[in-house]
Design an enzyme around this catalytic site. Structure first.
Site, PDB file in Angstrom:
ATOM      1  N   ASP A  93       0.816  -1.211   0.000  1.00  0.00           N
ATOM      2  CA  ASP A  93       0.000   0.000   0.000  1.00  0.00           C
ATOM      3  C   ASP A  93       0.850   1.263   0.000  1.00  0.00           C
ATOM      4  O   ASP A  93       2.048   1.241   0.310  1.00  0.00           O
ATOM      5  CB  ASP A  93      -0.946   0.016   1.203  1.00  0.00           C
ATOM      6  CG  ASP A  93      -0.219  -0.001   2.542  1.00  0.00           C
ATOM      7  OD1 ASP A  93       0.787  -0.723   2.654  1.00  0.00           O
ATOM      8  OD2 ASP A  93      -0.667   0.696   3.480  1.00  0.00           O
ATOM      9  N   GLU A 159      -0.058  -1.089   5.693  1.00  0.00           N
ATOM     10  CA  GLU A 159       1.057  -0.702   6.558  1.00  0.00           C
ATOM     11  C   GLU A 159       0.991   0.777   6.914  1.00  0.00           C
ATOM     12  O   GLU A 159       1.463   1.176   7.981  1.00  0.00           O
ATOM     13  CB  GLU A 159       2.392  -0.998   5.844  1.00  0.00           C
ATOM     14  CG  GLU A 159       3.624  -0.854   6.736  1.00  0.00           C
ATOM     15  CD  GLU A 159       4.217   0.557   6.764  1.00  0.00           C
ATOM     16  OE1 GLU A 159       5.076   0.818   7.624  1.00  0.00           O
ATOM     17  OE2 GLU A 159       3.807   1.401   5.921  1.00  0.00           O
TER      18      GLU A 159
END
Length: 392
Positions: A93, A159
């Site tokens: 991400d 994350e």
């Protein structure tokens, strides 16, 4: 191959196939062109999963938008026991796309020539699709004939958001047996091509005060909760953060107010106030020791903890770390920010940060990484994992 169902109701556009045989810059650019803001990783996870499924030496496990790809090579001839296992991990991400018109950190990516070097721009170029591209390239290349190690490649979601959403934490909970058998880990966060050991811990908390509301025209009838924060602010202003040496690396700490809130109107004495504080602490402290320290600094105040993330020791005191340092050829540095090496450290796996890109560019509107750094990071890790084998 085992696949856990993903119950998300998003309907992303199918990702184009990823070609793992292309150059490092080309592979990185293909990943950059797949938008994957936290919570929207399905498209890139599908693309990564599909690409790895064509590698017969990998065993895949998928959990939502996170993937574990493992080799299960047989023991080395003449060597007792299983092969040493190494983790290479990275998140899929990114933070949200830039909002500034004309920014270079948008999707699709762009390439520019700067001072005779080719540079790739795009959201995630630094944090951390360059590192993910290195993982993918190595996963496709390294078979039992190439390396003495068994390898676990971890690609995970979420994350960049709240800790409780972490894809890596979820994988450890749901598939810990596929992760905890590793002997060493490398997190491919951006480090400018230099090994960064461990990481500082981080915590966030609110210093809260209570008062008594009153009309500001009759302020003596109330108790001002914002004014009650003054000693806490004074404690921060006079606080001298330490630099602490841990296993030869100097970690700089920091204790800072990041927000203050309180009050309901311009003519009301506030009856509640809160100061949001962030403490970055060196890996010489446990989480409990760090909590005890801030309680001492703010003695007498109510503290409301909202994020507690432990530090990780450098992870450089092992033969595997020594051999990686030799392969990279640069002096290791401390990691000041928090990274998921702390999660690996918590489950007993020494780990370091090593990846392409300058961490100071992470989350900026002009994230970029040079072609040469992508290529070198891949080459350094590949040389390390080849274990001195002769190449044809």
């Amino acid at each position: 191959m085992s696949v856990s169902p993903n119950t998300s109701e998003r309907h992303p556009v199918p990702a184009p196939p990823l070609n793992l045989d292309v150059s490092m810059p080309e592979l990185t650019r293909a990943l950059l062109d797949l938008e994957s803001v936290s919570g929207n990783e399905r498209t890139i996870a599908d693309a990564v999963h599909m690409a790895l499924s064509f590698c017969p030496h990998l065993h895949l496990t998928r959990d939502g938008d996170a993937i574990i790809a493992r080799t299960e090579f047989p023991p080395l001839p003449g060597v007792e026991g299983e092969r040493t296992r190494i983790i290479l991990a990275g998140h899929l991400d990114t933070v949200p796309l830039p909002t500034v018109e004309g920014s270079l950190g948008t999707v699709p990516s762009t390439v520019r020539e700067e001072d005779g070097h080719s540079v790739l721009y795009g959201r995630g170029a630094t944090d951390m699709k360059g590192g993910v591209a290195v993982q993918l390239k190595l996963a496709a290349e390294l078979t039992a004939q190439d390396t003495d190690y068994n390898l676990t490649y971890i690609f995970y979601d979420n994350e960049e958001v709240a800790s409780e959403l972490s894809g890596l934490a979820r994988l450890i909970r749901n598939h810990g047996e596929l992760i905890t058998d590793a002997d060493f880990g490398v997190l491919l966060e951006p480090t400018n091509g230099t090994i960064e050991g461990g990481c500082n811990g981080t915590m966030r908390f609110f210093v809260r005060t209570r008062g008594l509301a009153a009309h500001s025209g009759r302020a003596w009838r109330g108790e001002n909760a914002i004014h009650a924060l003054a000693p806490a602010l004074a404690a921060l202003a006079s606080y001298e953060p330490k630099t602490i040496a841990v296993e030869g690396l100097d970690y700089r700490e920091g204790l800072n107010a990041v927000q203050i809130s309180g009050g309901v109107a311009g003519n009301v004495i506030p009856d509640a106030a809160a100061m949001h504080v962030n403490y970055r602490f060196a890996p010489d402290k446990t989480l409990d020791e760090a909590i005890a320290h801030v309680r001492e600094v703010f003695a007498g105040y109510e503290l409301d903890f909202v994020d507690l993330s432990p530090a990780a020791r450098p992870g450089l005191d092992t033969p595997l770390a020594a051999s990686l340092i030799e392969a990279v050829g640069e002096e290791p540095q401390p990691k000041y920010g928090w990274t998921d090496v702390a999660r690996l450290s918590e489950i007993g796996i020494p780990a370091v940060n090593f990846g392409p890109g300058d961490a100071l560019l992470a989350h900026t509107d002009n994230e970029h990484v040079s072609f040469s750094q992508l290529t070198r990071c891949h080459a350094d890790l590949r040389a390390w994992l080849l274990s001195d084998r002769d190449e044809d």
